[in-house]
Scaffold this motif. Structure first.
Motif, PDB file in Angstrom:
ATOM      1  N   LYS A 148      -9.247 -13.201   1.428  1.00 38.29           N
ATOM      2  CA  LYS A 148     -10.326 -12.570   2.124  1.00 38.29           C
ATOM      3  C   LYS A 148     -10.255 -11.253   1.717  1.00 38.29           C
ATOM      4  O   LYS A 148      -9.460 -10.360   1.896  1.00 38.29           O
ATOM      5  CB  LYS A 148     -10.502 -12.722   3.578  1.00 38.29           C
ATOM      6  CG  LYS A 148     -11.899 -12.251   4.148  1.00 38.29           C
ATOM      7  CD  LYS A 148     -11.836 -12.445   5.565  1.00 38.29           C
ATOM      8  CE  LYS A 148     -13.423 -12.123   6.054  1.00 38.29           C
ATOM      9  NZ  LYS A 148     -13.411 -12.262   7.495  1.00 38.29           N
ATOM     10  N   ARG A 149     -11.563 -10.732   1.219  1.00 41.22           N
ATOM     11  CA  ARG A 149     -11.846  -9.253   1.098  1.00 41.22           C
ATOM     12  C   ARG A 149     -12.286  -8.620   2.367  1.00 41.22           C
ATOM     13  O   ARG A 149     -13.178  -9.282   3.150  1.00 41.22           O
ATOM     14  CB  ARG A 149     -13.062  -9.253  -0.019  1.00 41.22           C
ATOM     15  CG  ARG A 149     -13.553  -7.813  -0.216  1.00 41.22           C
ATOM     16  CD  ARG A 149     -14.712  -8.021  -1.198  1.00 41.22           C
ATOM     17  NE  ARG A 149     -15.560  -6.738  -1.332  1.00 41.22           N
ATOM     18  CZ  ARG A 149     -15.270  -5.741  -2.204  1.00 41.22           C
ATOM     19  NH1 ARG A 149     -14.414  -6.031  -3.092  1.00 41.22           N
ATOM     20  NH2 ARG A 149     -16.082  -4.689  -2.125  1.00 41.22           N
ATOM     21  N   VAL A 150     -11.608  -7.649   2.742  1.00 40.69           N
ATOM     22  CA  VAL A 150     -11.677  -6.856   3.911  1.00 40.69           C
ATOM     23  C   VAL A 150     -11.830  -5.444   3.760  1.00 40.69           C
ATOM     24  O   VAL A 150     -11.243  -4.861   2.573  1.00 40.69           O
ATOM     25  CB  VAL A 150     -10.683  -7.203   5.143  1.00 40.69           C
ATOM     26  CG1 VAL A 150     -10.762  -8.732   5.521  1.00 40.69           C
ATOM     27  CG2 VAL A 150      -9.352  -6.667   4.738  1.00 40.69           C
ATOM     28  N   VAL A 151     -11.924  -4.719   4.736  1.00 42.07           N
ATOM     29  CA  VAL A 151     -11.960  -3.195   4.851  1.00 42.07           C
ATOM     30  C   VAL A 151     -10.419  -2.775   4.694  1.00 42.07           C
ATOM     31  O   VAL A 151      -9.616  -3.536   5.447  1.00 42.07           O
ATOM     32  CB  VAL A 151     -12.428  -2.454   6.129  1.00 42.07           C
ATOM     33  CG1 VAL A 151     -12.400  -1.034   5.921  1.00 42.07           C
ATOM     34  CG2 VAL A 151     -14.086  -2.855   6.101  1.00 42.07           C
TER      35      VAL A 151
ATOM     36  N   ALA B 193     -10.105  -4.179   0.153  1.00 44.87           N
ATOM     37  CA  ALA B 193      -8.803  -4.643  -0.170  1.00 44.87           C
ATOM     38  C   ALA B 193      -8.777  -6.003   0.099  1.00 44.87           C
ATOM     39  O   ALA B 193      -9.491  -6.699   0.852  1.00 44.87           O
ATOM     40  CB  ALA B 193      -7.727  -3.677   0.279  1.00 44.87           C
ATOM     41  N   MET B 194      -7.382  -6.530  -0.216  1.00 47.49           N
ATOM     42  CA  MET B 194      -7.276  -7.925   0.034  1.00 47.49           C
ATOM     43  C   MET B 194      -6.736  -7.967   1.618  1.00 47.49           C
ATOM     44  O   MET B 194      -5.975  -6.641   1.781  1.00 47.49           O
ATOM     45  CB  MET B 194      -6.331  -8.599  -0.759  1.00 47.49           C
ATOM     46  CG  MET B 194      -6.051 -10.123  -0.605  1.00 47.49           C
ATOM     47  SD  MET B 194      -4.854 -10.839  -1.508  1.00 47.49           S
ATOM     48  CE  MET B 194      -5.057 -10.552  -3.161  1.00 47.49           C
TER      49      MET B 194
ATOM     50  N   SER C  51     -16.375 -10.131  -4.127  1.00 43.45           N
ATOM     51  CA  SER C  51     -14.732 -10.811  -3.750  1.00 43.45           C
ATOM     52  C   SER C  51     -14.118 -10.937  -4.946  1.00 43.45           C
ATOM     53  O   SER C  51     -12.945 -11.314  -4.869  1.00 43.45           O
ATOM     54  CB  SER C  51     -15.029 -11.904  -2.993  1.00 43.45           C
ATOM     55  OG  SER C  51     -15.685 -11.679  -1.848  1.00 43.45           O
ATOM     56  N   GLN C  52     -14.802 -10.973  -6.215  1.00 40.35           N
ATOM     57  CA  GLN C  52     -14.003 -11.239  -7.402  1.00 40.35           C
ATOM     58  C   GLN C  52     -12.949 -10.391  -7.752  1.00 40.35           C
ATOM     59  O   GLN C  52     -11.839 -10.426  -8.232  1.00 40.35           O
ATOM     60  CB  GLN C  52     -14.856 -11.270  -8.751  1.00 40.35           C
ATOM     61  CG  GLN C  52     -15.757 -12.399  -8.558  1.00 40.35           C
ATOM     62  CD  GLN C  52     -16.922 -12.467  -9.691  1.00 40.35           C
ATOM     63  OE1 GLN C  52     -16.423 -12.275 -10.864  1.00 40.35           O
ATOM     64  NE2 GLN C  52     -18.178 -12.424  -9.662  1.00 40.35           N
ATOM     65  N   GLU C  53     -13.066  -9.159  -7.277  1.00 42.23           N
ATOM     66  CA  GLU C  53     -12.156  -8.019  -7.458  1.00 42.23           C
ATOM     67  C   GLU C  53     -10.822  -8.320  -6.632  1.00 42.23           C
ATOM     68  O   GLU C  53      -9.692  -8.177  -7.252  1.00 42.23           O
ATOM     69  CB  GLU C  53     -12.744  -6.867  -6.703  1.00 42.23           C
ATOM     70  CG  GLU C  53     -11.986  -5.555  -6.815  1.00 42.23           C
ATOM     71  CD  GLU C  53     -12.547  -4.445  -5.958  1.00 42.23           C
ATOM     72  OE1 GLU C  53     -11.756  -3.570  -5.704  1.00 42.23           O
ATOM     73  OE2 GLU C  53     -13.937  -4.245  -5.574  1.00 42.23           O
TER      74      GLU C  53
ATOM     75  N   ILE D 185     -11.024 -19.307  -7.605  1.00 39.87           N
ATOM     76  CA  ILE D 185     -12.331 -20.011  -7.392  1.00 39.87           C
ATOM     77  C   ILE D 185     -13.150 -19.122  -6.309  1.00 39.87           C
ATOM     78  O   ILE D 185     -12.573 -18.818  -5.239  1.00 39.87           O
ATOM     79  CB  ILE D 185     -12.158 -21.446  -6.732  1.00 39.87           C
ATOM     80  CG1 ILE D 185     -11.486 -22.370  -7.646  1.00 39.87           C
ATOM     81  CG2 ILE D 185     -13.543 -22.013  -6.376  1.00 39.87           C
ATOM     82  CD1 ILE D 185     -11.169 -23.470  -6.997  1.00 39.87           C
ATOM     83  N   LEU D 186     -14.325 -18.703  -6.607  1.00 39.03           N
ATOM     84  CA  LEU D 186     -15.125 -17.840  -5.706  1.00 39.03           C
ATOM     85  C   LEU D 186     -16.125 -19.032  -5.120  1.00 39.03           C
ATOM     86  O   LEU D 186     -17.083 -19.234  -5.827  1.00 39.03           O
ATOM     87  CB  LEU D 186     -15.800 -16.874  -6.488  1.00 39.03           C
ATOM     88  CG  LEU D 186     -16.794 -16.073  -5.557  1.00 39.03           C
ATOM     89  CD1 LEU D 186     -16.183 -15.409  -4.229  1.00 39.03           C
ATOM     90  CD2 LEU D 186     -17.552 -15.010  -6.184  1.00 39.03           C
ATOM     91  N   VAL D 187     -16.255 -19.254  -3.989  1.00 40.92           N
ATOM     92  CA  VAL D 187     -17.411 -19.873  -3.372  1.00 40.92           C
ATOM     93  C   VAL D 187     -18.337 -18.796  -2.856  1.00 40.92           C
ATOM     94  O   VAL D 187     -18.026 -18.031  -1.925  1.00 40.92           O
ATOM     95  CB  VAL D 187     -16.989 -20.851  -2.174  1.00 40.92           C
ATOM     96  CG1 VAL D 187     -18.216 -21.388  -1.524  1.00 40.92           C
ATOM     97  CG2 VAL D 187     -15.980 -21.804  -2.575  1.00 40.92           C
ATOM     98  N   GLU D 188     -19.563 -18.608  -3.760  1.00 39.86           N
ATOM     99  CA  GLU D 188     -20.267 -17.431  -3.527  1.00 39.86           C
ATOM    100  C   GLU D 188     -21.453 -17.773  -2.642  1.00 39.86           C
ATOM    101  O   GLU D 188     -21.852 -18.870  -2.634  1.00 39.86           O
ATOM    102  CB  GLU D 188     -20.737 -17.153  -5.044  1.00 39.86           C
ATOM    103  CG  GLU D 188     -21.583 -15.677  -4.891  1.00 39.86           C
ATOM    104  CD  GLU D 188     -21.975 -15.364  -6.201  1.00 39.86           C
ATOM    105  OE1 GLU D 188     -21.702 -16.006  -7.204  1.00 39.86           O
ATOM    106  OE2 GLU D 188     -22.580 -14.254  -6.230  1.00 39.86           O
ATOM    107  N   THR D 189     -21.440 -16.712  -1.633  1.00 40.54           N
ATOM    108  CA  THR D 189     -22.633 -16.645  -0.732  1.00 40.54           C
ATOM    109  C   THR D 189     -23.210 -15.302  -0.382  1.00 40.54           C
ATOM    110  O   THR D 189     -22.301 -14.372  -0.682  1.00 40.54           O
ATOM    111  CB  THR D 189     -22.041 -17.444   0.556  1.00 40.54           C
ATOM    112  OG1 THR D 189     -23.093 -16.894   1.649  1.00 40.54           O
ATOM    113  CG2 THR D 189     -20.716 -17.018   1.178  1.00 40.54           C
TER     114      THR D 189
END
Lengths: 250, 309
Positions: free
Chosen positions: A8-11, A34-35, A68-70, A84-88
Motif C-alpha cells: 500500500k501507498r501511504v503517507v 511512501a510504501m 501507486s505505480q511509484e 500488478i496495479l488494480v486501478e481505482t
C-alpha cells in the motif's frame, strides 16, 4: 512456489498528518508518500524466500490510484519480479481492497500471500485477515518468523503475552510484524532495472466486485491537546511533585 | 438490538480487557451477551456471568477452541451472529486476529479500535498513529468493532447474574494448528493493566541497562515497557513495545526514559494521566507531552530515583 505480496501507498511515517481546515478529512496535499513500512517487511521476506530457493516468483500487487505505480516500482527495485496495479480512483475500504486482492490471487494462485499487518494511515489491521476469509485460507498474523515446510508453513506470531507458533496449510495468508526482518534499501542499478520489469494495470471495474463504501467519514479532528507541563531541576523535585502534586506515588 | 462481546481469556481467567469492551457495549445500549469460546473453560464462563450488566453468557467449550485460533473462532461467531446488531472484541492481538476474519465472512466493514461510542452506528477512532481522530458512521447491518480498552473504564467484575447457555462447536477448521507458546513470565503487572508504567528507549543503550528500570518498577509495582526503537535495537522483546504498532497503555503514571518521543510512540501512551520524561536532550519531543520533564543523563537519574523511592 509463487508468492504474492499486496502493498500500500501511504503517507510517509515521518509526516505529521493534520485535519483539513473544514475537518472533512485529513490534509494530504503535498505530503510525502511512501510504501507502508510493514509492506516493505513483507516484500523483504518474499525476496529472501526467493533468494533461499524456496520461492520462484514474487509478485507485488496494489489496489489504488495510478500514482501507486511509484510504490510498485519500489517493490520491483527491492526484488519483486513483476507487479500488478488494480486501478481505482476511489479511496477503498479494507473489505473492498481485500475483495480486489482475492480476484488477483484467484487468477495467480500463489502458495503464499504475505502482507503487512497494518497500514500506518488508517491503522485498521484488517486486510490480511479479510483476504484469508474471502479465499477460505488459513491465516498467520503478526509473524516474526516464517519457515516453509512442504505443504505447510510454521509461523511464530507476536501476541500480547509473548510468542505463539502455529502451523498453517498452504496456500495461506501471512501478515508481518516488525521483527520479521530488516528490509534492505534498493540499489541504484536495481532501481534502473525495475523500470523495465512488467507492471500490469487492471481496472477494478472489470472485476465485478462490490466496492461501495460501508463507512461514512463524518469528520476528522485533532486529538485533545495535553496541558503543557513543567521542567523539574532534580530527581528530588520530581519525586516530590509526583508524591505531593500529582499524587500518583506514595 | 443486542450486542455480543467476545471474551478474551486463557481458559482459566477472563482477561480484564473484556470488562472494558463490555463497558463500550453498554454505551451502545441494548442487552449484552458474552461469548466464551475455549476448552475446559467453565471457570471463565462463571466469571463472565458475574460481570455487571451482562444478560447472557454463551459458552462453547470444546477442544477446538483451546487456543482460540482465528479460523475456527471466526466460524463459530459467524454461526451465532444473526442474533446481534453489534459484535465487539477488545483490540488486543486476539481481537485483531479474529474480528477482521469474521467481518469478511459477514461481508461487513469492521471498525477498528474505537475510542468513543457516539451513537449505535457512529464511533470515534484514532487514525495516523493518533495524529487525528476520525468520526465514522457505519451503514452495515451488523457492526463488527474492536475496542481500545484504555478508552473505556471497565465495568464491575461482580454484581451480575447472567444465565449460561452452552452451544456446540460449529465450523471447526483445520487450516491452522497450534504448535506452542512462549508466554513471558513476570511478577510485574501486565503492561496494559498496570497503573504505573516505566519505559525505556534507545537511550538505554543496551538490554542489560533495562535492569535500572526494573529496579524502579519493582519499587513502584510498575510494568516495564519500551519504545519501538529499543525493540528494533534488540534490547527487549516485542511484547514490551508501547506505540502505534505495539500496545496502547494509559496508566496513572507513565515514565519515559531515554525515549525521544516519536509520534509512533506517543500514539501508545499519550492518554496516560501523568507523564514523566527523563532525557538528556532538552529538545526531545517527548517533553511536549510530559507533565514533568527532567533533563538529565538517565544513568545518573535512574539510580538516584531508585534510591529516593
Amino acid at each position: 512456489m509463487k508468492i504474492v505480496v499486496p502493498i500500500k501507498r501511504v503517507v510517509d511515517y515521518n509526516v505529521k498528518v493534520r485535519p483539513l481546515g473544514d475537518q472533512s478529512d485529513v490534509d494530504l496535499n503535498n505530503v510525502k508518500m511512501a510504501m507502508n513500512p510493514f509492506c516493505e517487511i513483507a516484500i523483504e521476506e518474499a525476496v529472501r524466500l526467493k533468494e533461499a530457493g524456496t520461492a520462484t516468483e514474487v509478485i507485488a500487487v496494489t489496489v489504488g490510484k495510478s500514482d501507486s505505480q511509484e510504490q510498485l516500482r519500489t517493490a520491483l527495485a527491492l526484488g519483486a519480479d513483476r507487479a500488478i496495479l488494480v486501478e481505482t480512483d476511489s479511496l477503498l475500504e479494507p473489505l473492498a481492497i481485500a475483495k480486489a486482492l482475492a480476484k488477483v490471487i484467484e487468477a495467480e494462485s500463489p502458495q503464499l500471500v504475505i502482507l503487512g499487518k497494518q497500514a500506518i494511515d488508517g491503522d485498521n489491521n484488517q486486510t490480511g485477515q479479510m483476504l484469508a476469509a474471502l479465499l477460505s485460507y488459513g491465516q498467520a498474523t503478526f509473524a516474526s518468523e516464517i519457515s516453509i515446510d512442504g505443504d505447510s508453513a510454521s509461523v511464530t506470531r507476536e501476541i500480547d503475552g509473548g510468542l505463539q507458533t502455529i502451523k498453517v496449510s498452504l496456500p495461506t495468508i501471512i501478515t508481518t510484524d516488525l521483527r520479521l526482518n530488516e528490509p534492505r534499501y534498493a540499489s541504484l542499478p536495481n532501481i534502473m532495472k525495475a523500470k523495465k520489469k512488467e507492471l500490469d494495470i487492471q481496472p477494478i471495474d472489470a472485476m465485478g466486485i462490490d466496492t461501495a463504501p460501508r463507512i461514512e467519514l463524518l469528520s476528522v479532528e485533532l486529538p485533545p491537546a495535553r496541558q503543557e507541563g513543567i521542567k523539574v531541576e532534580s530527581v528530588e523535585e520530581l519525586v516530590s511533585k509526583l508524591k505531593n502534586e500529582a499524587k500518583v506515588i506514595s | 438490538m443486542s450486542t455480543l462481546v467476545i471474551a478474551e481469556h486463557d481458559n482459566v481467567n477472563l482477561k480484564p480487557a473484556t470488562l472494558n469492551t463490555v463497558a463500550a457495549a453498554n454505551v451502545i445500549g441494548g442487552p449484552v451477551h458474552i461469548l466464551v469460546a475455549g476448552n475446559a473453560c467453565q471457570s471463565v464462563a462463571d466469571e463472565a456471568a458475574a460481570v455487571d450488566g451482562v444478560e447472557k453468557v454463551i459458552l462453547a467449550d470444546d477442544s477446538a477452541y483451546e487456543n482460540q485460533l482465528a479460523e475456527s473462532t471466526a466460524n463459530l461467531i459467524q454461526s451465532i451472529s444473526a442474533n446481534y446488531s453489534h459484535i465487539l472484541a477488545p483490540a488486543t492481538t486476539f481481537g485483531k486476529n479474529v474480528l477482521p476474519r469474521l467481518s469478511a465472512l459477514l461481508d461487513v466493514q469492521q471498525i477498528s479500535e474505537i475510542t468513543e461510542v457516539v451513537s449505535d452506528d457512529t464511533f470515534k477512532r484514532p487514525i495516523y498513529a493518533g495524529s487525528c481522530i476520525a468520526t465514522v458512521k457505519s451503514s452495515d447491518s451488523i457492526k463488527v468493532i474492536t475496542v481500545r480498552a484504555t478508552a473505556f473504564d471497565p465495568v464491575n467484575a461482580s454484581g451480575g447474574s447472567a444465565s449460561v447457555e452452552s452451544i456446540s462447536a460449529d465450523g471447526v477448521s483445520d487450516l491452522s494448528t497450534f504448535v506452542n507458546e512462549e508466554i513471558a513470565q513476570s511478577d510485574r503487572p501486565e503492561l496494559t493493566a498496570a497503573s504505573i508504567v516505566i519505559s525505556g528507549g534507545r537511550g538505554m543503550q543496551s538490554g542489560d541497562n533495562f535492569h535500572l528500570l526494573e529496579t524502579i518498577a519493582d519499587k513502584l509495582g510498575a510494568a516495564v515497557g519500551a519504545s519501538r526503537a529499543a525493540v528494533d535495537a534488540g534490547f527487549v522483546p516485542n511484547d514490551y513495545q508501547v506505540g502505534q504498532t505495539g500496545k496502547i497503555v494509559a496508566p496513572d503514571l507513565y515514565i519515559a526514559v531515554g525515549i525521544s518521543g516519536a509520534i509512533q510512540h506517543l500514539a501508545g501512551m499519550k492518554d496516560s494521566k501523568v507523564i514523566v520524561a527523563i532525557n538528556k536532550d532538552e529538545d526531545a519531543p517527548i517533553f511536549q507531552v510530559a507533565d514533568y520533564g527532567l533533563v538529565a543523563d538517565l544513568f545518573n537519574a535512574l539510580p538516584e530515583l531508585a534510591e529516593q523511592l
